[in-house]
Scaffold this motif. Sequence first.
Motif, PDB file in Angstrom:
ATOM      1  N   LEU A 160       0.828  -1.206   0.000  1.00  0.00           N
ATOM      2  CA  LEU A 160       0.000   0.000   0.000  1.00  0.00           C
ATOM      3  C   LEU A 160       0.865   1.259   0.000  1.00  0.00           C
ATOM      4  CD1 LEU A 160      -2.736  -1.038   2.588  1.00  0.00           C
ATOM      5  CD2 LEU A 160      -2.811  -1.217   0.082  1.00  0.00           C
ATOM      6  N   PRO A 161       0.392   2.305  -0.636  1.00  0.00           N
ATOM      7  CA  PRO A 161       1.153   3.574  -0.644  1.00  0.00           C
ATOM      8  C   PRO A 161       1.161   4.195   0.749  1.00  0.00           C
ATOM      9  CG  PRO A 161      -1.015   3.882  -1.624  1.00  0.00           C
ATOM     10  CD  PRO A 161      -0.865   2.414  -1.399  1.00  0.00           C
ATOM     11  N   GLN A 162       2.157   5.010   0.983  1.00  0.00           N
ATOM     12  CA  GLN A 162       2.279   5.686   2.271  1.00  0.00           C
ATOM     13  C   GLN A 162       2.099   7.190   2.093  1.00  0.00           C
ATOM     14  OE1 GLN A 162       6.113   4.460   3.770  1.00  0.00           O
ATOM     15  NE2 GLN A 162       5.329   2.515   4.553  1.00  0.00           N
ATOM     16  N   GLY A 163       1.606   7.817   3.153  1.00  0.00           N
ATOM     17  CA  GLY A 163       1.458   9.270   3.109  1.00  0.00           C
ATOM     18  C   GLY A 163       0.554   9.709   1.977  1.00  0.00           C
ATOM     19  N   ASP A 164       1.061  10.657   1.175  1.00  0.00           N
ATOM     20  CA  ASP A 164       0.278  11.214   0.065  1.00  0.00           C
ATOM     21  C   ASP A 164       0.527  10.489  -1.252  1.00  0.00           C
ATOM     22  OD1 ASP A 164      -0.804  13.111   1.752  1.00  0.00           O
ATOM     23  OD2 ASP A 164       0.828  14.537   1.376  1.00  0.00           O
ATOM     24  N   GLU A 165       1.252   9.370  -1.193  1.00  0.00           N
ATOM     25  CA  GLU A 165       1.533   8.632  -2.430  1.00  0.00           C
ATOM     26  C   GLU A 165       0.229   8.149  -3.078  1.00  0.00           C
ATOM     27  OE1 GLU A 165       5.838   6.626  -1.158  1.00  0.00           O
ATOM     28  OE2 GLU A 165       4.029   5.405  -1.310  1.00  0.00           O
ATOM     29  N   ALA A 166       0.210   8.183  -4.385  1.00  0.00           N
ATOM     30  CA  ALA A 166      -0.940   7.665  -5.126  1.00  0.00           C
ATOM     31  C   ALA A 166      -0.699   6.194  -5.460  1.00  0.00           C
ATOM     32  CB  ALA A 166      -1.148   8.463  -6.401  1.00  0.00           C
ATOM     33  N   PRO A 167      -1.760   5.393  -5.487  1.00  0.00           N
ATOM     34  CA  PRO A 167      -1.577   3.986  -5.862  1.00  0.00           C
ATOM     35  C   PRO A 167      -1.115   3.878  -7.311  1.00  0.00           C
ATOM     36  CG  PRO A 167      -3.910   4.543  -5.721  1.00  0.00           C
ATOM     37  CD  PRO A 167      -3.161   5.713  -5.172  1.00  0.00           C
ATOM     38  N   THR A 168      -0.256   2.939  -7.579  1.00  0.00           N
ATOM     39  CA  THR A 168       0.281   2.719  -8.922  1.00  0.00           C
ATOM     40  C   THR A 168      -0.231   1.390  -9.471  1.00  0.00           C
ATOM     41  OG1 THR A 168       2.214   1.540  -8.081  1.00  0.00           O
ATOM     42  CG2 THR A 168       2.369   3.956  -8.225  1.00  0.00           C
ATOM     43  N   ASP A 169       0.135   1.099 -10.695  1.00  0.00           N
ATOM     44  CA  ASP A 169      -0.226  -0.188 -11.289  1.00  0.00           C
ATOM     45  C   ASP A 169       0.391  -1.334 -10.480  1.00  0.00           C
ATOM     46  OD1 ASP A 169      -1.672   1.052 -13.237  1.00  0.00           O
ATOM     47  OD2 ASP A 169      -0.096   0.925 -14.770  1.00  0.00           O
ATOM     48  N   LEU A 170       1.595  -1.105  -9.959  1.00  0.00           N
ATOM     49  CA  LEU A 170       2.242  -2.128  -9.134  1.00  0.00           C
ATOM     50  C   LEU A 170       1.452  -2.342  -7.837  1.00  0.00           C
ATOM     51  CD1 LEU A 170       4.543  -4.095  -8.651  1.00  0.00           C
ATOM     52  CD2 LEU A 170       5.901  -2.187  -7.719  1.00  0.00           C
ATOM     53  N   THR A 171       0.918  -1.248  -7.289  1.00  0.00           N
ATOM     54  CA  THR A 171       0.081  -1.362  -6.089  1.00  0.00           C
ATOM     55  C   THR A 171      -1.075  -2.317  -6.352  1.00  0.00           C
ATOM     56  OG1 THR A 171       0.583   0.907  -5.409  1.00  0.00           O
ATOM     57  CG2 THR A 171      -1.383  -0.127  -4.459  1.00  0.00           C
ATOM     58  N   HIS A 172      -1.761  -2.109  -7.456  1.00  0.00           N
ATOM     59  CA  HIS A 172      -2.920  -2.941  -7.776  1.00  0.00           C
ATOM     60  C   HIS A 172      -2.511  -4.400  -8.039  1.00  0.00           C
ATOM     61  CE1 HIS A 172      -5.895   0.243  -7.800  1.00  0.00           C
ATOM     62  NE2 HIS A 172      -5.076   1.003  -8.516  1.00  0.00           N
ATOM     63  N   ALA A 173      -1.389  -4.604  -8.687  1.00  0.00           N
ATOM     64  CA  ALA A 173      -0.927  -5.963  -8.967  1.00  0.00           C
ATOM     65  C   ALA A 173      -0.589  -6.686  -7.666  1.00  0.00           C
ATOM     66  CB  ALA A 173       0.282  -5.930  -9.899  1.00  0.00           C
ATOM     67  N   ARG A 174       0.120  -5.991  -6.772  1.00  0.00           N
ATOM     68  CA  ARG A 174       0.487  -6.620  -5.502  1.00  0.00           C
ATOM     69  C   ARG A 174      -0.722  -6.845  -4.605  1.00  0.00           C
ATOM     70  NH1 ARG A 174       6.243  -3.513  -3.994  1.00  0.00           N
ATOM     71  NH2 ARG A 174       7.547  -4.912  -5.281  1.00  0.00           N
ATOM     72  N   LEU A 175      -1.662  -5.935  -4.628  1.00  0.00           N
ATOM     73  CA  LEU A 175      -2.869  -6.092  -3.818  1.00  0.00           C
ATOM     74  C   LEU A 175      -3.660  -7.315  -4.284  1.00  0.00           C
ATOM     75  CD1 LEU A 175      -4.491  -4.813  -1.513  1.00  0.00           C
ATOM     76  CD2 LEU A 175      -5.773  -3.532  -3.251  1.00  0.00           C
ATOM     77  N   ALA A 176      -3.754  -7.508  -5.589  1.00  0.00           N
ATOM     78  CA  ALA A 176      -4.445  -8.682  -6.129  1.00  0.00           C
ATOM     79  C   ALA A 176      -3.710  -9.963  -5.757  1.00  0.00           C
ATOM     80  CB  ALA A 176      -4.571  -8.555  -7.654  1.00  0.00           C
ATOM     81  N   LEU A 177      -2.380  -9.921  -5.815  1.00  0.00           N
ATOM     82  CA  LEU A 177      -1.580 -11.079  -5.415  1.00  0.00           C
ATOM     83  C   LEU A 177      -1.840 -11.427  -3.952  1.00  0.00           C
ATOM     84  CD1 LEU A 177       0.659 -13.190  -5.635  1.00  0.00           C
ATOM     85  CD2 LEU A 177       2.343 -11.346  -5.360  1.00  0.00           C
ATOM     86  N   CYS A 178      -1.890 -10.411  -3.106  1.00  0.00           N
ATOM     87  CA  CYS A 178      -2.124 -10.646  -1.679  1.00  0.00           C
ATOM     88  C   CYS A 178      -3.513 -11.216  -1.432  1.00  0.00           C
ATOM     89  CB  CYS A 178      -1.929  -9.353  -0.894  1.00  0.00           C
ATOM     90  SG  CYS A 178      -0.206  -8.827  -0.780  1.00  0.00           S
TER      91      CYS A 178
END
Length: 551
Positions: A511-529
Amino acid sequence: MTPSALADLVRSSAVTVLEARGLDTDVLPEQVTVERPRNPEHGDYATNVALQVAKKVGMAPRELADALATELSAADGVDTAEVAGPGFLNLRLAADAQGEIVRRVLSAGDAYGRGDTLAGRKINLEFVSANPTGPIHLGGTRWAAVGDALGRVLSSQGAEVTREYYFNDAGAQIDRFVNSLLAAAHGEPAPEDGYAGAYIDDIATAVLSKEPGALSQPEAERHETFRKIGVGLMFEEIKQSLHDFGTDFDVFFHEDSLHAGGAVAQVVGELKESGTLYEADGAWWMRTTDQGDDKDRVVLKSDGDPAYIAGDIAYLRDKVQRGFDLCIYMLGADHHGYIGRLKATAVALGYDPEVVEVLIGQMVNLVSGGKPVKMSKRAGTVVTLEDLVEAVGVDAARYELTRYSVDSGIDIDLDLLRKHTNENPVFYVQYAHARLASLQRGAAELKIELRPDADFSLLTHPREGDLIRTIGEFPSVLTKAAELREPHRVARYLESLASAYHKFYDVARVLPQGDEAPTDLTHARLALCEAARQVLANGLSLLGVSAPERM
């Protein structure tokens, strides 16, 4: 690409290579073996198919492996195919091809891992079947956990499974139980061959509560009163204990019904007439030694009374007549002789001996503070199901009893199972699930949606690949667990999956921290989890163990 899909690809590529050379493709195994190598540097998967068939078609193994590597390297989803040693093939998959495993899990959900290898099989699974003369001891508790898990695993592969409890409400052990109740009701010690423990006093008191005048009845009537009420109370308690343990049965079959209904007399008479039994010393015997028993068994005693095996014969016939094509018996450590006995029973009845399968479970010991735990508060001389659950809880008890092969004895360390640390196997697996559930809650709070169509080609870190491949093994683990009747394979797999996730978590921020925006990698890793969480939940469910979302 799942391991089974890769195996199919390897086989089809081998067919192409052999056909191009005018060679016989029938030498190929129906199912090609594809395994993960011990050393991840050797690739994602490996196969020895070239070594298996090369000599059969007149080629050198490495020559065939080279040709197969060329064919596979050009296939969609395969990144590289390299020959190693005398003819092994090491394969690496493209990241997006591995990502297909994640998509499959998210699409299948609770059904991921299920198969149809046992579709059409009607299986009678008999387990526990403890005599209704006392609380369930540790051996029966092991079968309660393993038998229930095995039933779930067999069902996951398409089998129609009936869980059955054989209620031994006939025979000398019931008489000893009733005599023990009568002695307790009179305030006397248990008979020398009877049963002792606080539970006997409790049931005797309950019988008198239901039938206050029982002790004034004539002897035969008094004995029947204590038998009927006492055995009923004991069995209801056993059923409640099993239910509280998460183990329920489809059928409770009463042994006495076989005798009272005439099934025993009928089948013994038929076997005598057909010449299947032989007479010696005034008794009638079955040649159980033909199926590996250590001696032939008496079916009808010289006094005309049926021996215990007579009930077994009538019971097996009843099972087959109910339509079961496989009857699995789960028996205790002192029942090895029953393997040949039950096989011989099948043959005597004209059935294929393979209709009978016997699993033998070894002993269970409890250890606390480095010392064995021997005494029960209630049963007096044995440790019971309730004792174990009181000590560690249902989840820990079921998981620990299921994670070992039944043909090995086990020592259960109560102190370890009480710990909320990674040393405790059930905590380790459940904590991984809770951690993953927490991650999904965190994503929801950040309004990051789960995307099954995420770009999985971004998952290139070795720990990501390892986690994906471990997830992909789940269907084959279930297939093998069902085939070998070994639900402990599921528990051990869950521990390897939890390990793969914990290692991934240590190196990959999801997951992104602070004010970071979610990226394509965020979504890929979230689906993997989420895929990892789903598989952990599916596996724990098959063991009858909860998948907590918070710990």
